[in-house]
Design a protein around this motif. Structure first.
Motif, mmCIF file in Angstrom:
data_model
loop_
_atom_site.group_PDB
_atom_site.id
_atom_site.type_symbol
_atom_site.label_atom_id
_atom_site.label_comp_id
_atom_site.label_asym_id
_atom_site.label_seq_id
_atom_site.Cartn_x
_atom_site.Cartn_y
_atom_site.Cartn_z
ATOM 1 N N LEU A 85 0.852 -1.216 0.000
ATOM 2 C CA LEU A 85 0.000 0.000 0.000
ATOM 3 C C LEU A 85 0.872 1.244 0.000
ATOM 4 O O LEU A 85 2.108 1.153 0.132
ATOM 5 C CB LEU A 85 -0.913 -0.020 1.211
ATOM 6 C CG LEU A 85 -1.842 -1.251 1.321
ATOM 7 C CD1 LEU A 85 -2.698 -1.132 2.575
ATOM 8 C CD2 LEU A 85 -2.694 -1.413 0.084
ATOM 9 N N ASN A 86 0.211 2.406 -0.114
ATOM 10 C CA ASN A 86 0.951 3.662 -0.106
ATOM 11 C C ASN A 86 1.610 3.950 1.232
ATOM 12 O O ASN A 86 2.555 4.708 1.325
ATOM 13 C CB ASN A 86 0.014 4.814 -0.498
ATOM 14 C CG ASN A 86 -1.216 4.848 0.420
ATOM 15 O OD1 ASN A 86 -1.644 3.820 0.948
ATOM 16 N ND2 ASN A 86 -1.802 6.012 0.608
ATOM 17 N N CYS A 87 1.137 3.261 2.281
ATOM 18 C CA CYS A 87 1.748 3.436 3.605
ATOM 19 C C CYS A 87 2.881 2.461 3.839
ATOM 20 O O CYS A 87 3.409 2.361 4.964
ATOM 21 C CB CYS A 87 0.675 3.286 4.686
ATOM 22 S SG CYS A 87 -0.114 1.643 4.660
ATOM 23 N N CYS A 138 -5.878 1.431 5.853
ATOM 24 C CA CYS A 138 -4.891 0.379 6.170
ATOM 25 C C CYS A 138 -5.284 -0.293 7.468
ATOM 26 O O CYS A 138 -5.584 0.391 8.463
ATOM 27 C CB CYS A 138 -3.498 0.995 6.286
ATOM 28 S SG CYS A 138 -2.233 -0.247 6.731
ATOM 29 N N GLN A 197 -4.338 4.527 7.826
ATOM 30 C CA GLN A 197 -4.255 5.598 6.827
ATOM 31 C C GLN A 197 -5.128 5.228 5.623
ATOM 32 O O GLN A 197 -5.368 4.064 5.348
ATOM 33 C CB GLN A 197 -2.808 5.788 6.346
ATOM 34 C CG GLN A 197 -1.888 6.374 7.404
ATOM 35 C CD GLN A 197 -0.499 6.652 6.845
ATOM 36 O OE1 GLN A 197 -0.305 6.571 5.635
ATOM 37 N NE2 GLN A 197 0.419 7.022 7.735
ATOM 38 N N ILE A 201 -6.260 4.410 2.068
ATOM 39 C CA ILE A 201 -5.552 3.674 1.009
ATOM 40 C C ILE A 201 -5.728 4.442 -0.283
ATOM 41 O O ILE A 201 -6.833 4.608 -0.775
ATOM 42 C CB ILE A 201 -6.125 2.254 0.871
ATOM 43 C CG1 ILE A 201 -5.939 1.464 2.170
ATOM 44 C CG2 ILE A 201 -5.468 1.517 -0.292
ATOM 45 C CD1 ILE A 201 -6.600 0.129 2.187
ATOM 46 N N GLN A 202 -4.630 4.922 -0.755
ATOM 47 C CA GLN A 202 -4.660 5.678 -2.007
ATOM 48 C C GLN A 202 -4.164 4.847 -3.196
ATOM 49 O O GLN A 202 -4.567 5.097 -4.317
ATOM 50 C CB GLN A 202 -3.788 6.935 -1.856
ATOM 51 C CG GLN A 202 -4.305 7.869 -0.775
ATOM 52 C CD GLN A 202 -3.404 9.070 -0.606
ATOM 53 O OE1 GLN A 202 -2.362 9.160 -1.268
ATOM 54 N NE2 GLN A 202 -3.816 10.009 0.261
ATOM 55 N N SER A 203 -3.282 3.857 -2.936
ATOM 56 C CA SER A 203 -2.755 3.009 -4.039
ATOM 57 C C SER A 203 -2.271 1.659 -3.457
ATOM 58 O O SER A 203 -1.966 1.567 -2.263
ATOM 59 C CB SER A 203 -1.595 3.706 -4.753
ATOM 60 O OG SER A 203 -0.515 3.877 -3.854
ATOM 61 N N GLN A 204 -2.260 0.654 -4.321
ATOM 62 C CA GLN A 204 -1.678 -0.653 -3.953
ATOM 63 C C GLN A 204 -0.894 -1.206 -5.168
ATOM 64 O O GLN A 204 -1.338 -1.078 -6.296
ATOM 65 C CB GLN A 204 -2.753 -1.636 -3.511
ATOM 66 C CG GLN A 204 -3.793 -1.972 -4.570
ATOM 67 C CD GLN A 204 -4.835 -2.946 -4.064
ATOM 68 O OE1 GLN A 204 -5.124 -2.967 -2.859
ATOM 69 N NE2 GLN A 204 -5.420 -3.709 -4.990
ATOM 70 N N THR A 205 0.234 -1.801 -4.872
ATOM 71 C CA THR A 205 1.164 -2.242 -5.948
ATOM 72 C C THR A 205 1.600 -3.693 -5.695
ATOM 73 O O THR A 205 1.909 -4.069 -4.553
ATOM 74 C CB THR A 205 2.408 -1.333 -5.984
ATOM 75 O OG1 THR A 205 1.971 0.025 -6.079
ATOM 76 C CG2 THR A 205 3.292 -1.705 -7.175
#
Length: 478
Positions: free
Chosen positions: A398-400, A419, A424, A426-430
């Motif tokens: 995640l972005n965190c 999260c 926090q 969640i703005q993105s996941q990779t």
């Protein structure tokens, strides 16, 4: 004679012309070449009745008396026949069969005999054809040309007397002595010189047609003190026969003495002289008989002593052989003991190596188990999803910077879009492929239970994902 004359005429014609002739060229020599005269039988051997005589200085019996024969066929070709020679005839390196004609051609290699001690064959020839004038100086003389050695004149055979033809008990011949007083020594003979062994085996010999006073008795010159040389049973029998002959002569002499005493017609002086002569002969015969008996006893004693010495020598030889065999056996036992000791040392060393290897394997196994335990702990602590409490499956970041399973975070975001750890948004996941590869490599070293459990979990999530995708499609269609 006609054949010989024809051969001579043919040879003269060849010598006058420049015709080519066949000959056997001796390898490595510029002499002793053997010419093959046409329509002539050529014999080779070491005998005297051959065409060419071959004598070996190193081995006289290398060439047989009639070794082989060369003949010319009706077609003009030459053949060689081995006459059952000892060392054979070799044509082009192969021995030809005995009494079978072998056809020859130019440049054939012909060998008589075999090599000695690794050397080359002494009589090695090659069949060639060249002009006679070129090879005339190299040819060997034939026996018919005057090279045949002369035979030694035969000695006339001596006619044997009746006494020599008939069998006798004595082996050496007797050589008569001629002296002035024949009346005193005419009944004695001198034996021919013998070897030291046979010198003590002389015995008497008598003729069948002589009286007791004229029978030749061979004198015994051997020692009679029991120190004579060894003899065999035949000699003892021979001496026994001689003693019987001497006894017969003594009896004949006594009868002659008695007959002379009973004849009153002769003068007293002549009769006394004859009586004295017969008595002298009687005493000599008795002395000889006594000597023969003593010699026989000495021979018997010597034979007995020799038998005892032979038996004792055989016993000593057997003892020595037994001692040698015991020593050899002892050596073999000592060698076996040394070999056994060496094998025991080798076995101990191998056992120690095995023990060391076993300890090392146990240490390596313990280290491996420790590494697996540590890896498992690391996986459980660092690579475990906080939502499903399992190792990451298709991990995402995640972005965190927190990591979760792709399936788990997807289900979590349906409820809350934050999260699960730090709360926090969640703005993105990779997707994290490096983390997936690391987990797959580490899982390979885990137990089979953990591997099968992880595989079942992956299969289950794939099925749920398909069901969810189908549900979404149905919803969209409505």
């Amino acid at each position: 004679m006609d054949a010989t004359a024809a051969d001579c005429c043919a040879a003269e014609r060849d010598e006058c012309g420049d015709s080519e002739v066949l000959c056997l060229r001796r390898v490595g020599s510029s002499s002793d070449w053997l010419r093959l005269v046409e329509k002539t039988e050529i014999t080779i051997g070491r005998g005297v009745d051959v065409t060419y005589q071959l004598l070996s200085p190193t081995c006289p019996l290398m060439i047989s008396r009639l070794h082989c024969t060369f003949r010319q066929t009706e077609a003009g070709q030459w053949t060689v026949t081995d006459n059952k020679s000892l060392n054979g005839v070799w044509v082009n390196g192969s021995r030809i069969p005995a009494e079978e004609a072998c056809l020859l051609k130019l440049e054939d290699s012909i060998e008589f005999g075999v090599p000695i001690k690794g050397n080359k064959v002494e009589f090695h020839y090659v069949l060639i054809q060249q002009p006679l004038k070129d090879i005339k100086l190299f040819l060997a003389k034939r026996q018919q040309d005057g090279a045949k050695p002369a035979h030694a004149p035969k000695k006339p055979k001596r006619k044997l007397a009746v006494e020599e033809v008939e069998p006798s008990t004595s082996k050496p011949k007797l050589y008569r002595l001629s002296c002035a007083d024949k009346s005193a020594d005419k009944s004695f003979a001198k034996p021919c010189p013998l070897s030291p062994l046979k010198g003590q085996q002389r015995h008497g010999q008598t003729g069948t047609g002589e009286t007791a006073s004229s029978r030749p008795i061979q004198e015994s010159e051997g020692p009679s003190d029991g120190t004579s040389t060894p003899c065999d049973l035949d000699n003892l029998k021979m001496y026994s026969q001689n003693i019987m002959l001497l006894r017969e002569q003594v009896d004949d002499t006594q009868r002659q003495v008695a007959s002379l005493e009973g004849e009153p017609c002769q003068p007293d002086s002549l009769r006394e002289e004859q009586v004295r002569e017969l008595q002298g002969q009687l005493e000599a015969l008795r002395a000889k008989m006594h000597g023969m008996e003593t010699l026989e006893k000495s021979f018997s004693e010597t034979k007995r002593q020799l038998n005892e010495q032979k038996t004792q020598h055989q016993e000593e030889l057997l003892k020595k052989q037994l001692e040698d065999a015991l020593q050899e056996q002892k050596k073999v036992i000592d060698e076996l003991a040394l070999s056994r000791q060496g094998f025991e040392e080798i076995l101990l060393a191998k056992n120690k190596e095995l023990e060391v290897t076993k300890e090392e394997k146990e240490k390596a196994r313990a280290q491996k188990e420790e590494v697996v335990t540590q890896v498992t702990e690391v996986l459980e602590n660092e690579f475990q999803c906080i939502i499903c409490s399992e190792l990451f499956i298709k991990a995402v970041i995640l972005n965190c910077a927190h990591s979760f399973c792709s399936f788990c975070i997807k289900q979590w975001r349906k409820k809350k879009d934050e999260c699960p750890i730090c709360r926090q948004a969640i703005q993105s996941q990779t997707r994290c492929l490096a983390l997936d590869n690391c987990i797959d490599r580490m899982v390979e070293n885990l137990s089979l239970d953990m591997k099968s459990r992880r595989q079942e979990l992956i299969t289950e999530r794939k099925g749920e994902r398909k069901v969810m995708s189908l549900g979404q499609q149905l919803t969209l269609q409505r």
